[in-house]
Design a protein around this motif. Structure first.
Motif, PDB file in Angstrom:
ATOM      1  N   LYS A 176     -72.646 -76.954-143.076  1.00  0.00           N
ATOM      2  CA  LYS A 176     -73.061 -75.624-142.633  1.00  0.00           C
ATOM      3  C   LYS A 176     -72.449 -74.600-143.591  1.00  0.00           C
ATOM      4  CE  LYS A 176     -73.622 -76.884-137.765  1.00  0.00           C
ATOM      5  NZ  LYS A 176     -73.571 -78.336-138.041  1.00  0.00           N
ATOM      6  N   ALA A 177     -73.273 -74.083-144.465  1.00  0.00           N
ATOM      7  CA  ALA A 177     -72.805 -73.117-145.456  1.00  0.00           C
ATOM      8  C   ALA A 177     -72.441 -71.801-144.778  1.00  0.00           C
ATOM      9  CB  ALA A 177     -73.872 -72.890-146.524  1.00  0.00           C
ATOM     10  N   ARG A 178     -71.450 -71.130-145.330  1.00  0.00           N
ATOM     11  CA  ARG A 178     -70.971 -69.873-144.752  1.00  0.00           C
ATOM     12  C   ARG A 178     -71.612 -68.659-145.400  1.00  0.00           C
ATOM     13  NH1 ARG A 178     -64.639 -71.837-144.592  1.00  0.00           N
ATOM     14  NH2 ARG A 178     -64.938 -73.435-142.994  1.00  0.00           N
ATOM     15  N   THR A 179     -72.568 -68.896-146.280  1.00  0.00           N
ATOM     16  CA  THR A 179     -73.312 -67.797-146.887  1.00  0.00           C
ATOM     17  C   THR A 179     -74.726 -68.274-147.169  1.00  0.00           C
ATOM     18  OG1 THR A 179     -73.435 -66.272-148.778  1.00  0.00           O
ATOM     19  CG2 THR A 179     -72.541 -68.458-149.202  1.00  0.00           C
ATOM     20  N   ARG A 180     -75.671 -67.356-147.119  1.00  0.00           N
ATOM     21  CA  ARG A 180     -77.053 -67.669-147.471  1.00  0.00           C
ATOM     22  C   ARG A 180     -77.313 -67.407-148.950  1.00  0.00           C
ATOM     23  NH1 ARG A 180     -80.598 -68.236-143.205  1.00  0.00           N
ATOM     24  NH2 ARG A 180     -79.729 -67.805-141.143  1.00  0.00           N
ATOM     25  N   LYS A 181     -76.374 -66.734-149.604  1.00  0.00           N
ATOM     26  CA  LYS A 181     -76.532 -66.382-151.010  1.00  0.00           C
ATOM     27  C   LYS A 181     -75.953 -67.514-151.864  1.00  0.00           C
ATOM     28  CE  LYS A 181     -75.074 -62.931-154.397  1.00  0.00           C
ATOM     29  NZ  LYS A 181     -74.202 -61.751-154.628  1.00  0.00           N
ATOM     30  N   LEU A 182     -76.819 -68.352-152.388  1.00  0.00           N
ATOM     31  CA  LEU A 182     -76.380 -69.466-153.219  1.00  0.00           C
ATOM     32  C   LEU A 182     -76.549 -69.089-154.681  1.00  0.00           C
ATOM     33  CD1 LEU A 182     -77.997 -72.451-151.276  1.00  0.00           C
ATOM     34  CD2 LEU A 182     -75.751 -71.401-150.947  1.00  0.00           C
ATOM     35  N   ALA A 220     -67.838 -81.252-152.918  1.00  0.00           N
ATOM     36  CA  ALA A 220     -67.762 -79.833-153.246  1.00  0.00           C
ATOM     37  C   ALA A 220     -69.095 -79.205-152.872  1.00  0.00           C
ATOM     38  CB  ALA A 220     -67.480 -79.646-154.730  1.00  0.00           C
ATOM     39  N   THR A 221     -69.076 -78.003-152.321  1.00  0.00           N
ATOM     40  CA  THR A 221     -70.252 -77.488-151.631  1.00  0.00           C
ATOM     41  C   THR A 221     -70.876 -76.264-152.294  1.00  0.00           C
ATOM     42  OG1 THR A 221     -69.077 -75.943-150.175  1.00  0.00           O
ATOM     43  CG2 THR A 221     -69.149 -78.266-149.488  1.00  0.00           C
ATOM     44  N   VAL A 222     -72.123 -76.003-151.897  1.00  0.00           N
ATOM     45  CA  VAL A 222     -72.884 -74.881-152.437  1.00  0.00           C
ATOM     46  C   VAL A 222     -72.230 -73.542-152.150  1.00  0.00           C
ATOM     47  CG1 VAL A 222     -75.121 -76.033-152.441  1.00  0.00           C
ATOM     48  CG2 VAL A 222     -74.334 -74.889-150.352  1.00  0.00           C
ATOM     49  N   ASP A 223     -71.409 -73.476-151.100  1.00  0.00           N
ATOM     50  CA  ASP A 223     -70.727 -72.224-150.765  1.00  0.00           C
ATOM     51  C   ASP A 223     -69.256 -72.259-151.162  1.00  0.00           C
ATOM     52  OD1 ASP A 223     -70.411 -74.165-148.769  1.00  0.00           O
ATOM     53  OD2 ASP A 223     -70.030 -72.690-147.204  1.00  0.00           O
ATOM     54  N   GLY A 283     -72.452 -65.604-159.080  1.00  0.00           N
ATOM     55  CA  GLY A 283     -71.816 -65.900-157.798  1.00  0.00           C
ATOM     56  C   GLY A 283     -70.896 -67.076-157.958  1.00  0.00           C
ATOM     57  N   ILE A 284     -70.593 -67.737-156.849  1.00  0.00           N
ATOM     58  CA  ILE A 284     -69.684 -68.882-156.888  1.00  0.00           C
ATOM     59  C   ILE A 284     -70.230 -69.982-156.011  1.00  0.00           C
ATOM     60  CG2 ILE A 284     -67.407 -69.735-156.219  1.00  0.00           C
ATOM     61  CD1 ILE A 284     -66.186 -67.219-157.052  1.00  0.00           C
ATOM     62  N   GLY A 292     -71.676 -71.144-161.461  1.00  0.00           N
ATOM     63  CA  GLY A 292     -72.384 -69.907-161.157  1.00  0.00           C
ATOM     64  C   GLY A 292     -71.815 -68.669-161.771  1.00  0.00           C
ATOM     65  N   VAL A 293     -70.609 -68.749-162.360  1.00  0.00           N
ATOM     66  CA  VAL A 293     -69.964 -67.522-162.820  1.00  0.00           C
ATOM     67  C   VAL A 293     -70.540 -66.990-164.126  1.00  0.00           C
ATOM     68  CG1 VAL A 293     -67.807 -67.934-161.601  1.00  0.00           C
ATOM     69  CG2 VAL A 293     -68.117 -68.908-163.864  1.00  0.00           C
ATOM     70  N   GLY A 294     -71.372 -67.773-164.806  1.00  0.00           N
ATOM     71  CA  GLY A 294     -72.042 -67.270-165.999  1.00  0.00           C
ATOM     72  C   GLY A 294     -73.533 -67.167-165.816  1.00  0.00           C
ATOM     73  N   TYR A 295     -73.971 -67.134-164.559  1.00  0.00           N
ATOM     74  CA  TYR A 295     -75.388 -67.302-164.223  1.00  0.00           C
ATOM     75  C   TYR A 295     -76.261 -66.147-164.661  1.00  0.00           C
ATOM     76  CZ  TYR A 295     -79.225 -68.857-161.151  1.00  0.00           C
ATOM     77  OH  TYR A 295     -80.406 -69.293-160.646  1.00  0.00           O
ATOM     78  N   GLY A 296     -75.803 -64.920-164.476  1.00  0.00           N
ATOM     79  CA  GLY A 296     -76.606 -63.761-164.870  1.00  0.00           C
ATOM     80  C   GLY A 296     -77.862 -63.598-164.032  1.00  0.00           C
ATOM     81  N   LEU A 297     -78.941 -63.137-164.648  1.00  0.00           N
ATOM     82  CA  LEU A 297     -80.196 -62.867-163.954  1.00  0.00           C
ATOM     83  C   LEU A 297     -81.277 -63.797-164.464  1.00  0.00           C
ATOM     84  CD1 LEU A 297     -80.092 -58.981-164.183  1.00  0.00           C
ATOM     85  CD2 LEU A 297     -79.297 -60.419-162.309  1.00  0.00           C
TER      86      LEU A 297
END
Length: 601
Positions: free
Chosen positions: A118-124, A143-146, A197-198, A217-222
């Protein structure tokens, strides 16, 4: 009832609750000996050296044509599926998209237990994919998506502890004007989305009482979303500014989940030497004078610097050194706000596994503006180089070369012949656009290579997918300054895959290549049976003759095979298993199956 029966019945009942199979706890001794354990697949790359080579030979060039599905397990989630399962004592443990975890009977495919995350955020930050779990000390680690690290009881799947890697909600808001981008450039169709994001999607590594994991995710950009379902990513969009944070890899106590050490992938002083060429002598299209002039204004850019970790590290237990690649700097594709070489992004690095201290680094792409992460996991092996046996680390790059380094010092011993077409590499973008190859996807993306150490061969699954790199500007208005941005757009046609065998003993000469219809994303399994397995986005899962490259067998799995295969043995029978669930980012049909293949009874 006899006294003996009264004693034995509870034990029999307890064993029955474990289902059709039960694995013994896996300790450090078993993990250290994983390479010699032919039946099991105990670590993400089968052994600490991350060679992804199975010594099993029951399935070989003479028997592979009879290979057939033995069971199919459905996870129930149809999404980007990249897992590499592990197998211990007849039990398979695997992660599904969104970080769910299952234990199944490796002989029958029947589920034993299931953990629903159960992820704690919807923003992946990076989509739902997860690349595998780790086993050790009676626990399964995911290790999880959130951005959490969860320890599960190996027998029941119940949560033992749950540690936060980072808080996704604490990330700073991007400073770029996303709405202006979408409105001002018709080519973007208003569809610019995504963010830094992270999360975490790689398998952890268990060693010496620790669980080692990096964030993504920390270099993800747009990015520009595709304009239709089933289509690949539209484009990567870069804008100079401050958003994100340093990536990191960290070790956690396997018993409690407490953090033991952490290494940040961007640090103060990341400007480096302002290199005009790569360390291997290829010119970089950089304006060094302008970068140095801008450096005082951006002296804190490292605090937003990116550097994701896309795979589990390789490990040399004899020296206690970890080897891993680091992702691109942030902001992606836009270099003005991050002058300098941007250490330690787009680098292969070696760390002390017990302390997290840097041992050495080798930056494949200084000041990376092209998305040339070091994304595929490195492998450790012995190799004769110039008549001398060397302990080396090899890495299949997005650049299209296989790099081989001295393991102790990081010295580059050689790089292979290009295994993918190369053109306009390290060229700066122009308003008209420069077509670069490899494109933003590579080369070899995150897909693991396989190493046949005995024969000195590396097997890599790569793609030819050029990208057009443009520098564009939204003109200034009365109330807004001009906005310069960069657009890396993958080609809409003409892409394909290349399965390649590289002769390491011959200094990296190509032994053979096979062209595939689809770009190859997912990785390779080589076996002592003289075979190399890989999959394609069209659902084909194929076996190639390891010596000649001839395709010997293929099976269509119904969804994209974009995950690394594994091999294992149960009750004297060899199996080859792979996830078939496709990839949204590459436009491959999604599903949720793991399929195990074996020879007829």
């Amino acid at each position: 009832m006899s006294r003996r029966a009264r004693i034995l019945l509870p034990l029999v009942f307890a064993l029955a609750q474990l289902g059709p199979a039960a694995a013994a706890p896996v300790d450090d001794a078993r993990l250290l000996a994983a390479d010699a354990d032919a039946a099991n697949w105990l670590l993400p790359g089968r052994d600490y050296a991350d060679r992804r080579f199975s010594p099993l030979r029951q399935i070989d060039a003479s028997t592979v044509k009879r290979l057939a599905p033995k069971w199919i397990y459905q996870t129930g989630t149809a999404a980007t599926f990249q897992t590499s399962p592990i197998v211990a004592d007849g039990v398979m443990y695997l992660s599904a998209p969104f970080s769910h975890v299952m234990a199944i009977d490796a002989k029958t495919g029947r589920e034993i237990w299931r953990y629903e995350h159960k992820a704690r955020t919807r923003k992946l930050c990076c989509g739902p994919a997860n690349r595998g779990v780790a086993i050790g000390y009676g626990k399964i680690f995911v290790a999880t998506v959130d951005a959490r690290l969860v320890a599960l009881d190996q027998t029941t799947g119940k949560v033992v502890w749950d540690a936060s890697l980072a808080d996704p909600s604490s990330e700073p808001e991007p400073t770029e004007d996303r709405a202006s981008l979408g409105k001002a450039d018709p080519a973007l169709k208003g569809a610019v989305s995504g963010s830094t994001g992270i999360g975490a999607n790689s398998a952890p590594l268990v060693f010496d009482g620790k669980v080692i994991i990096g964030i993504t995710g920390v270099g993800y950009g747009l990015h520009l979303d595709s304009d239709r379902p089933g289509a690949p990513l539209g484009a990567v969009v870069g804008v100079a500014g401050r958003y994100g944070r340093p990536g990191f890899i960290a070790a956690f106590d396997a018993s409690s989940g407490a953090e033991v050490w952490r290494f940040d992938t961007t640090q103060q002083g990341w400007e480096g030497a302002f290199r005009q060429t790569t360390p291997y002598g290829v010119p970089l299209d950089r304006d060094i004078a302008a970068e140095k002039a801008a450096a005082p204004e951006h002296k804190d850019a490292w605090r937003y610097g990116g550097g994701s970790i896309w795979h589990a590290p390789a490990l040399d237990p004899n020296t206690g050194v970890l080897f891993l690649g680091v992702g691109n700097p942030s902001p992606q594709a836009a270099g003005e706000s991050r002058p300098g070489d941007n250490l330690y992004t787009s680098s292969l690095i070696a760390l002390n596994a017990r302390t997290g201290k840097l041992v050495w680094h080798y930056q494949q792409t200084p000041h990376d503006m092209w998305g040339y992460d070091v994304a595929s996991p490195p492998s450790l092996f012995s190799l004769d180089v110039d008549g001398k046996k060397r302990e080396v680390v090899g890495q299949a790059s997005k650049l299209g070369w296989y790099f081989v380094h001295d393991r102790a010092t990081g010295e580059l011993l050689f790089r292979s012949e290009p295994f993918i077409p190369q053109s306009n590499m390290f060229r700066a973008p122009t308003p008209e656009g420069v077509v670069i190859a490899p494109g933003v996807g590579g080369g070899v993306n995150w897909s693991p290579a396989s190493i046949d150490e005995a024969n000195g061969i590396a097997f890599v699954a790569a793609m030819h997918w050029p990208s057009t790199y443009r520098a564009q500007e939204i003109p200034a208005t009365a109330d807004k300054p001009a906005v310069r941005y960069f657009n890396i757009e993958p080609a809409k046609s003409g892409m394909y895959g290349l399965m390649t065998a590289i002769d390491l003993r011959a200094g990296g000469k190509l032994l053979w290549q096979q062209k595939t219809d689809e770009p190859l994303i997912g990785g390779v399994l080589a076996t002592a049976g003289g075979l190399a397995f890989t999959g394609e986005g069209n659902g084909d899962f194929s076996a190639f003759d390891a010596r000649s490259g001839e395709k010997l067998w293929s099976f269509n799995c119904g969804a994209g095979v974009n995950a690394p295969p594994i091999a294992f043995m149960v009750d004297g029978k060899q199996y080859v298993a792979v996830a078939a669930g496709g990839s949204q980012i590459w436009g491959f049909r999604q599903g949720g199956a793991v399929i195990a293949f074996g020879l007829p009874d």
